[in-house]
Write a protein that holds these residues in place. Structure first.
Motif, short mmCIF file in Angstrom:
data_model
loop_
_atom_site.label_atom_id
_atom_site.label_comp_id
_atom_site.label_asym_id
_atom_site.label_seq_id
_atom_site.Cartn_x
_atom_site.Cartn_y
_atom_site.Cartn_z
N GLY A 44 0.83 -1.19 0.00
CA GLY A 44 0.00 0.00 0.00
C GLY A 44 0.87 1.24 0.00
O GLY A 44 2.04 1.18 0.35
N VAL A 45 0.29 2.35 -0.40
CA VAL A 45 0.97 3.63 -0.37
C VAL A 45 0.26 4.47 0.67
O VAL A 45 -0.94 4.70 0.57
CB VAL A 45 0.95 4.33 -1.74
CG1 VAL A 45 1.61 5.69 -1.65
CG2 VAL A 45 1.63 3.47 -2.78
N GLY A 46 1.00 4.90 1.67
CA GLY A 46 0.41 5.69 2.74
C GLY A 46 0.31 7.15 2.38
O GLY A 46 0.74 7.61 1.32
N GLN A 47 -0.28 7.91 3.30
CA GLN A 47 -0.45 9.35 3.12
C GLN A 47 0.90 10.04 2.95
O GLN A 47 1.01 11.05 2.27
CB GLN A 47 -1.20 9.93 4.31
CG GLN A 47 -1.61 11.36 4.14
CD GLN A 47 -2.48 11.83 5.29
OE1 GLN A 47 -2.62 11.16 6.29
NE2 GLN A 47 -3.06 13.00 5.13
N ASP A 48 1.93 9.43 3.54
CA ASP A 48 3.27 10.00 3.43
C ASP A 48 3.93 9.71 2.09
O ASP A 48 5.04 10.15 1.83
CB ASP A 48 4.16 9.48 4.57
CG ASP A 48 4.28 7.96 4.58
OD1 ASP A 48 3.77 7.30 3.66
OD2 ASP A 48 4.90 7.43 5.53
N GLY A 49 3.24 8.93 1.21
CA GLY A 49 3.78 8.62 -0.10
C GLY A 49 4.75 7.45 -0.14
O GLY A 49 5.27 7.10 -1.19
N ARG A 50 5.00 6.83 1.03
CA ARG A 50 5.92 5.69 1.08
C ARG A 50 5.17 4.39 0.82
O ARG A 50 4.03 4.23 1.22
CB ARG A 50 6.58 5.58 2.46
CG ARG A 50 7.54 6.69 2.79
CD ARG A 50 8.26 6.49 4.12
NE ARG A 50 7.39 6.01 5.18
CZ ARG A 50 7.59 4.87 5.86
NH1 ARG A 50 8.62 4.10 5.60
NH2 ARG A 50 6.77 4.51 6.81
N ASP A 62 3.70 -2.89 9.58
CA ASP A 62 2.99 -1.68 9.22
C ASP A 62 2.32 -1.83 7.86
O ASP A 62 2.34 -0.92 7.05
CB ASP A 62 3.93 -0.48 9.23
CG ASP A 62 3.18 0.82 9.38
OD1 ASP A 62 2.02 0.79 9.85
OD2 ASP A 62 3.73 1.87 9.02
N LEU A 63 1.73 -3.00 7.61
CA LEU A 63 1.05 -3.24 6.35
C LEU A 63 -0.32 -2.57 6.34
O LEU A 63 -0.89 -2.28 7.38
CB LEU A 63 0.89 -4.75 6.12
CG LEU A 63 2.18 -5.49 5.86
CD1 LEU A 63 1.93 -6.99 5.80
CD2 LEU A 63 2.83 -5.01 4.57
N PRO A 64 -0.84 -2.34 5.13
CA PRO A 64 -2.17 -1.72 5.04
C PRO A 64 -3.27 -2.68 5.48
O PRO A 64 -3.18 -3.89 5.27
CB PRO A 64 -2.31 -1.37 3.56
CG PRO A 64 -1.28 -2.15 2.85
CD PRO A 64 -0.23 -2.53 3.83
N LEU A 65 -4.30 -2.14 6.08
CA LEU A 65 -5.50 -2.88 6.47
C LEU A 65 -6.70 -2.16 5.91
O LEU A 65 -6.72 -0.92 5.86
CB LEU A 65 -5.64 -2.94 7.99
CG LEU A 65 -4.55 -3.63 8.78
CD1 LEU A 65 -4.75 -3.38 10.27
CD2 LEU A 65 -4.56 -5.12 8.49
N VAL A 66 -7.70 -2.93 5.49
CA VAL A 66 -8.98 -2.36 5.07
C VAL A 66 -10.05 -3.03 5.91
O VAL A 66 -10.17 -4.25 5.94
CB VAL A 66 -9.26 -2.60 3.57
CG1 VAL A 66 -10.63 -2.03 3.19
CG2 VAL A 66 -8.17 -1.99 2.71
N VAL A 67 -10.80 -2.23 6.63
CA VAL A 67 -11.94 -2.71 7.40
C VAL A 67 -13.18 -2.31 6.62
O VAL A 67 -13.38 -1.13 6.34
CB VAL A 67 -11.98 -2.10 8.82
CG1 VAL A 67 -13.20 -2.58 9.59
CG2 VAL A 67 -10.69 -2.41 9.57
N GLU A 68 -13.98 -3.31 6.24
CA GLU A 68 -15.22 -3.04 5.51
C GLU A 68 -16.40 -3.46 6.35
O GLU A 68 -16.35 -4.49 7.02
CB GLU A 68 -15.28 -3.84 4.20
CG GLU A 68 -14.38 -3.35 3.13
CD GLU A 68 -14.67 -4.05 1.81
OE1 GLU A 68 -14.18 -3.53 0.80
OE2 GLU A 68 -15.36 -5.09 1.77
N PHE A 69 -17.45 -2.66 6.30
CA PHE A 69 -18.70 -3.08 6.90
C PHE A 69 -19.84 -2.46 6.14
O PHE A 69 -19.66 -1.50 5.38
CB PHE A 69 -18.77 -2.73 8.39
CG PHE A 69 -18.93 -1.27 8.71
CD1 PHE A 69 -20.19 -0.71 8.88
CD2 PHE A 69 -17.81 -0.46 8.87
CE1 PHE A 69 -20.33 0.64 9.19
CE2 PHE A 69 -17.94 0.88 9.19
CZ PHE A 69 -19.21 1.43 9.35
#
Length: 103
Positions: A44-50, A62-69
């Protein structure tokens, strides 16, 4: 087949934010939303662009997570308002939709 309007919410997080357990407890136990899924990203690309990549050699914490509901639009509106007050989430997306086969 039963259908009804719903709102789908996607919350984008990083494991390093350490809010996942509290967030899931809030959505499942306190708010009893109809559907809830947590997805762990491999990059994933964070808000910091990294880039935040997963590697077989080195597992990132520090991997990306997506919580869906999803739930009825009125319920989602209340839940998202309280989510923002309680967790100050930076990336929340709400999408209108139709649920099929949901009582």
């Amino acid at each position: 087949m039963n259908t009804r309007p719903v709102t789908l919410v996607r919350i984008f997080l990083r494991e390093g934010e350490h809010v996942l357990d509290k967030l899931v407890h809030f959505l499942h136990v306190e708010q009893r939303v109809v559907g809830l899924t947590v997805l762990r990203g491999i990059i994933g690309v964070g808000q910091d662009g990294r880039l935040h990549p997963a590697s077989l050699v080195e597992l990132s914490l520090d991997l990306p997570l997506v919580v869906e509901f999803f739930d009825q639009p009125e319920q989602v509106e209340r839940v998202v308002k309280e989510l923002q007050e309680r967790f100050q989430l930076a990336h929340v997306v709400c999408l209108p939709g139709q649920a099929y086969g949901v009582p």
